[in-house]
Design a protein around this motif. Structure first.
Motif, mmCIF file in Angstrom:
data_model
loop_
_atom_site.group_PDB
_atom_site.id
_atom_site.type_symbol
_atom_site.label_atom_id
_atom_site.label_comp_id
_atom_site.label_asym_id
_atom_site.label_seq_id
_atom_site.Cartn_x
_atom_site.Cartn_y
_atom_site.Cartn_z
ATOM 1 N N THR A 171 -4.851 5.346 -5.566
ATOM 2 C CA THR A 171 -4.080 4.035 -6.053
ATOM 3 C C THR A 171 -5.045 4.479 -7.878
ATOM 4 O O THR A 171 -4.343 4.446 -8.771
ATOM 5 N N ILE A 227 -1.671 -5.783 -6.327
ATOM 6 C CA ILE A 227 -1.813 -5.215 -5.524
ATOM 7 C C ILE A 227 -3.609 -5.708 -4.530
ATOM 8 O O ILE A 227 -3.545 -6.349 -5.160
ATOM 9 N N THR A 241 -4.288 -2.401 0.521
ATOM 10 C CA THR A 241 -3.893 -1.728 -0.951
ATOM 11 C C THR A 241 -4.572 -0.403 -0.877
ATOM 12 O O THR A 241 -4.227 0.772 -0.676
ATOM 13 N N ALA A 242 -5.599 -1.152 -2.204
ATOM 14 C CA ALA A 242 -6.516 -0.563 -3.211
ATOM 15 C C ALA A 242 -7.181 0.497 -2.262
ATOM 16 O O ALA A 242 -7.161 1.564 -3.018
ATOM 17 N N THR A 259 -2.511 6.227 -10.038
ATOM 18 C CA THR A 259 -1.288 5.479 -9.958
ATOM 19 C C THR A 259 -1.497 4.057 -11.182
ATOM 20 O O THR A 259 -0.844 4.294 -11.624
ATOM 21 N N LEU A 260 -2.669 3.713 -10.556
ATOM 22 C CA LEU A 260 -2.970 2.248 -11.691
ATOM 23 C C LEU A 260 -3.015 2.660 -12.760
ATOM 24 O O LEU A 260 -2.976 2.091 -14.453
ATOM 25 N N ALA A 307 0.777 -1.048 0.192
ATOM 26 C CA ALA A 307 -0.282 0.040 -0.026
ATOM 27 C C ALA A 307 1.269 1.285 -0.332
ATOM 28 O O ALA A 307 -0.002 2.193 -0.814
ATOM 29 N N PHE A 324 1.488 3.810 -2.568
ATOM 30 C CA PHE A 324 1.450 4.801 -3.723
ATOM 31 C C PHE A 324 1.142 5.611 -3.886
ATOM 32 O O PHE A 324 0.327 6.814 -3.155
ATOM 33 N N LEU A 357 -11.649 0.257 -10.009
ATOM 34 C CA LEU A 357 -9.941 -0.570 -10.567
ATOM 35 C C LEU A 357 -9.990 -0.115 -11.454
ATOM 36 O O LEU A 357 -10.288 -1.524 -12.047
#
Ligand code: C2E
Ligand code: MG
Ligand code: MG
Ligand code: MG
Length: 288
Positions: free
Chosen positions: A163, A151, A155-156, A166-167, A121, A124, A195
């Protein structure tokens, strides 16, 4: 840890706390030193395509090659690494090792398969991750398709917005992203929608009981079909038996990972067994 209570008197407030505290400090120092000395090594566990029975990718799993205690699995140090923030450095070291290893395999004409790297985690929480990744990848000139990232839901959602941002950047650059340990966190369907992931990894705790627990079986089946409707690839983690393999394959689970096929191996052993172009083994070939 001692507490001063008056002149020249010291009072220990708890021996247990003291022990735990000392252990933590000791571990933290050892970990820091280990990172400096690059005592972390990477093992690789094959991920198998359910239909062809061939290895289609692999997961990089960190091990601590401790000078006294021997090879340590993550459960003995990853929590302390998370608490102290050192996990960020571990992940970076793993990434560096993986890139170096992929280049080695490329030079030696091995079968080239993508490697999935776990990210904590904390990775990020700073913008430095993408720069670090760029730098590491640049040095080794690997195509983005050679790396994937895993991940967890926990974490997400720590900072969902950061997150997702970044993803999305990783996705644009051509990296694939997996949601790891699915079913152990909140498993909210909304996160699946938000996500930008390619793959869902169903946690081992579901797979373990699929053949004799109706609920886990139903949940697993439902997750597979839900994931497929969302165009996600499904990986079952912790496949240990032939029965689990058959069950999952019949339910169209795309990929599998587990001791039934192989545990995580040192790079040399993995190369010998699975990455030799001449052999190109079908790991599940004895199953069919
Ligand atoms: P994970 O990412 O879910 O990785 C899968 C874990 O399940 C690995 O444990 C693997 O050895 C184990 N496993 C695979 N197949 C089977 C099976 O059939 N039966 C059983 N009982 N276990 C199986 P490992 O290597 O001990 O890693 C544990 C966890 O530590 C990982 O879970 C991951 O969360 C974390 N971890 C490992 N490497 C890294 C890393 O480089 N960075 C970070 N941040 N975390 C890591
Ligand atoms: Mg993982
Ligand atoms: Mg997992
Ligand atoms: Mg895990």
């Amino acid at each position: 840890r001692v507490k001063k209570s008056g002149k020249n008197t010291f009072k220990f407030y708890s021996w247990e706390m003291d022990d735990a505290f000392l252990h933590k400090v000791e571990m933290e120092n050892e970990l820091r030193y280990a990172l400096e000395k690059e005592q972390m090594v990477v093992y690789y566990q094959p991920i198998i395509d359910a239909v062809s029975g061939r290895m289609s990718s692999m997961e990089a799993l960190v091990r601590w090659n401790h000078p006294v205690k021997g090879l340590l699995a993550p459960y003995s140090f990853i929590d302390i690494a998370e608490e102290t923030g050192l996990v960020v450095k571990i992940d970076q070291l793993v990434l560096k090792n993986v890139c170096r290893q992929l280049n080695e395999w490329r030079k030696r004409d091995c079968t080239l398969l993508p490697v999935a790297v776990n990210l904590s985690a904390q990775q990020f929480e700073s913008a430095a991750f993408l720069d670090m990744l760029q730098e590491t990848m640049g040095e080794s000139a690997l195509p983005p398709g050679s790396l994937e990232f895993e991940i967890t839901e926990v974490t997400a959602i720590k900072d969902l917005e950061a997150t997702v941002r970044t993803l999305n950047q990783l996705k644009e650059k051509g990296f694939k992203i997996s949601l790891d340990d699915f079913g152990t966190g909140y498993s909210s369907l909304n996160y699946l929608r938000l996500l930008p992931i390619h793959t869902l990894k169903i946690d081992r705790s579901f797979i373990r009981d699929i053949t004799d627990n109706v609920e886990k079986r139903v949940i697993t089946e439902t997750v597979v079909s839900l994931a497929h409707k969302m165009n996600l690839t499904v990986v079952a983690e912790g496949v240990e038996t032939k029965e689990q393999f058959y069950f999952l394959r019949e339910r169209h689970c795309d990929k599998m990972q587990g001791f039934f096929f192989s545990k995580a191996l040192a790079p040399g052993a993995l190369e010998q067994r699975y990455l030799n172009v001449q052999i190109s083994p079908q790991i599940g070939e004895f199953i069919s």
